[in-house]
Design a protein around this motif. Sequence first.
Motif, short mmCIF file in Angstrom:
data_model
loop_
_atom_site.label_atom_id
_atom_site.label_comp_id
_atom_site.label_asym_id
_atom_site.label_seq_id
_atom_site.Cartn_x
_atom_site.Cartn_y
_atom_site.Cartn_z
N SER A 3 54.40 16.78 44.79
CA SER A 3 55.33 15.66 44.69
C SER A 3 56.63 15.96 45.43
O SER A 3 57.16 15.12 46.16
CB SER A 3 55.62 15.35 43.22
N GLY A 4 57.14 17.18 45.25
CA GLY A 4 58.38 17.56 45.92
C GLY A 4 58.25 17.56 47.43
O GLY A 4 59.13 17.08 48.15
N LEU A 5 57.15 18.09 47.94
CA LEU A 5 56.96 18.15 49.39
C LEU A 5 56.85 16.76 50.00
O LEU A 5 57.44 16.47 51.05
CB LEU A 5 55.71 18.97 49.72
N LEU A 50 61.64 13.43 36.20
CA LEU A 50 60.72 14.47 36.65
C LEU A 50 60.97 15.80 35.93
O LEU A 50 60.02 16.50 35.57
CB LEU A 50 60.84 14.67 38.17
N SER A 51 62.23 16.13 35.75
CA SER A 51 62.54 17.38 35.05
C SER A 51 62.00 17.35 33.62
O SER A 51 61.43 18.33 33.13
CB SER A 51 64.06 17.61 35.03
N LEU A 52 62.15 16.21 32.96
CA LEU A 52 61.68 16.10 31.58
C LEU A 52 60.15 16.10 31.50
O LEU A 52 59.57 16.68 30.59
CB LEU A 52 62.26 14.84 30.93
N VAL A 53 59.50 15.43 32.45
CA VAL A 53 58.04 15.44 32.48
C VAL A 53 57.53 16.87 32.66
O VAL A 53 56.59 17.31 31.99
CB VAL A 53 57.51 14.53 33.60
N ALA A 54 58.15 17.60 33.59
CA ALA A 54 57.73 18.98 33.83
C ALA A 54 57.88 19.82 32.58
O ALA A 54 57.00 20.62 32.23
CB ALA A 54 58.55 19.57 34.98
N LEU A 55 59.00 19.63 31.87
CA LEU A 55 59.23 20.42 30.65
C LEU A 55 58.26 20.02 29.53
O LEU A 55 57.72 20.87 28.83
CB LEU A 55 60.67 20.23 30.20
N GLU A 56 58.03 18.71 29.39
CA GLU A 56 57.14 18.23 28.34
C GLU A 56 55.70 18.70 28.56
O GLU A 56 55.00 19.09 27.62
CB GLU A 56 57.18 16.70 28.28
N GLU A 57 55.25 18.62 29.81
CA GLU A 57 53.84 18.88 30.09
C GLU A 57 53.52 20.37 30.18
O GLU A 57 52.42 20.80 29.85
CB GLU A 57 53.43 18.18 31.39
N THR A 58 54.48 21.15 30.71
CA THR A 58 54.20 22.58 30.92
C THR A 58 54.82 23.46 29.84
O THR A 58 54.35 24.58 29.61
CB THR A 58 54.72 23.04 32.29
N TRP A 87 61.18 26.88 33.93
CA TRP A 87 61.28 27.15 35.36
C TRP A 87 60.62 26.06 36.21
O TRP A 87 60.96 25.88 37.37
CB TRP A 87 60.66 28.51 35.69
N THR A 88 59.69 25.31 35.62
CA THR A 88 59.01 24.26 36.39
C THR A 88 59.89 23.04 36.62
O THR A 88 59.58 22.20 37.48
CB THR A 88 57.73 23.82 35.68
N THR A 89 61.00 22.90 35.88
CA THR A 89 61.84 21.71 36.01
C THR A 89 62.50 21.61 37.39
O THR A 89 62.86 20.52 37.83
CB THR A 89 62.94 21.69 34.94
N GLY A 90 62.65 22.74 38.06
CA GLY A 90 63.29 22.71 39.38
C GLY A 90 62.32 22.73 40.53
O GLY A 90 62.75 22.75 41.70
N LEU A 91 61.01 22.70 40.24
CA LEU A 91 60.03 22.81 41.32
C LEU A 91 60.08 21.63 42.28
O LEU A 91 60.03 21.80 43.50
CB LEU A 91 58.62 22.93 40.74
N VAL A 92 60.18 20.41 41.74
CA VAL A 92 60.17 19.23 42.61
C VAL A 92 61.37 19.24 43.54
O VAL A 92 61.24 19.07 44.76
CB VAL A 92 60.15 17.94 41.76
N GLY A 93 62.56 19.46 42.96
CA GLY A 93 63.76 19.49 43.80
C GLY A 93 63.75 20.63 44.79
O GLY A 93 64.16 20.47 45.94
N GLY A 94 63.26 21.80 44.35
CA GLY A 94 63.22 22.94 45.25
C GLY A 94 62.27 22.73 46.41
O GLY A 94 62.61 23.02 47.57
N MET A 95 61.08 22.21 46.14
CA MET A 95 60.11 21.96 47.21
C MET A 95 60.58 20.84 48.12
O MET A 95 60.27 20.83 49.31
CB MET A 95 58.75 21.64 46.61
N ALA A 96 61.32 19.87 47.58
CA ALA A 96 61.82 18.76 48.40
C ALA A 96 62.81 19.25 49.44
O ALA A 96 62.99 18.62 50.49
CB ALA A 96 62.48 17.71 47.51
N GLY A 97 63.45 20.39 49.17
CA GLY A 97 64.42 20.92 50.13
C GLY A 97 63.78 21.53 51.37
O GLY A 97 64.42 21.61 52.42
N LEU A 98 62.52 21.96 51.28
CA LEU A 98 61.87 22.60 52.42
C LEU A 98 61.68 21.64 53.60
O LEU A 98 62.05 21.97 54.74
CB LEU A 98 60.52 23.19 51.99
#
Length: 428
Positions: free
Chosen positions: A102-104, A26-34, A38-49
């Motif tokens: 995805s993270g949520l 997921l981190s690599l997809v975020a970096l490749e696509e965007t 800073w977007t590489t941590g979005l999934v993990g960060g949102m999953a914590g909520l």
Amino acid sequence: MRRGLLLLTAITFVTWIGTRMTAVALSLVALEETGQAWTTGLVGGMAGLPLLTVGWWGRGVRDRLTSGPALAVVIGVNAAGLAVVPLAALVDQVGAVALCASGLVTGAAGALLGPAERSLVSDLADEHVARGGQSGAARWLAWQDLAHRVSMIFAPPAGAWLVAVWGSGPLLWCETVVVVLSALAVLAVPTAQRTRHEEQHDDTAGAVRRGSVLGALRSHPEVAAGILMAGVGGLCWFGFTLGLAVLGFEHGMPGALIAAGMSGYGTASVAASLLVPVVIDRLPKVAAMVASWVVLGTVFVVLPAVAPNLIGVAVVAAVGGAATPWGIAALNALISGRTSGAERRAAFTAETVLHSGGVSVGLLIGGALIGLAGAGPVLVVTGVVQVVAALAGAWKTRRPAPRTTFRPASPQQGVLVTCENTDGVGAG
């Protein structure tokens, strides 16, 4: 029952492998696509909520997760969350919205799934023992923890290798399919039958306490103390990961100290986890928890003194890795042995929220703390905090002698002697 327990353990192993591989992809997809780091941590960060708030929104849901089919629904939701990013990639729409969604979704599914799996393992193990089986809940939960630790060793590098071979997109699709298959497999896990002990426990628990996280903790001070120790350990974990990474940079050895520390810790952790299921039933649970967190805290304090010696860091970290599984296994054994039904699910939820949520919060604030105070001092302080928390937990769970009080009755009855148990530890 044994077949259901083996199946649950295997499914847990597979889903943990998928989770750790997905984190890489997921981190690599975020970096490749965007193209934005800073977007590489979005999934993990949102999953914590959802994880931090599951005690509030998940109460009504977790009481229904008592069978394989119910868990299959949650695993299916997790698969849907995993599919969001590769689906968005097909139409070139991977951005903050897709990553957050995805993270949520995966975070919500994970927050429910972990406690539900441990609760169902405990329920099935109780029934297994009631039917004459030899392995109780403590052992089965220890085997489950072993599966988690084994996946921690090889899944991330395997995920990185598969990304290099296949690409991140195909790996995410593969993980989604594997999770869907896991959901289908868990349909075969039966619903545990309620034992007479569980029925009596729930009848006497009371409507206010039933299903309440705070009620479960108030009723079982030893469980509450163990969860507090685990929560503090999770909160301080950043001292080890971020602390060693920064400490290596300060010594002109970027990446070397954290690699040595994680290698020593992970290898010893897995080795200890092989022994834990064999002897966990014979150990005093509170003493095992206290000793485990005291040793780990002491390791944090010692690490700055042995750095930058790579062998010294690996050996000291290995001591901490060998100690940690005992505390986790003892806490799981305590929860499974002292609680049942809705109260058991509430206690496992509290363990997940405080420990895993503590890890997330610690990583969030840890970098700033290390930047202010330095890696060495932060390692020492986080170690001392864990030792103090463990000793405080030991003090909290002490059992004073029952207090005898004398209450005068009527003159015809003389004096009535009553004994009050003042330790506050509930039965179960």
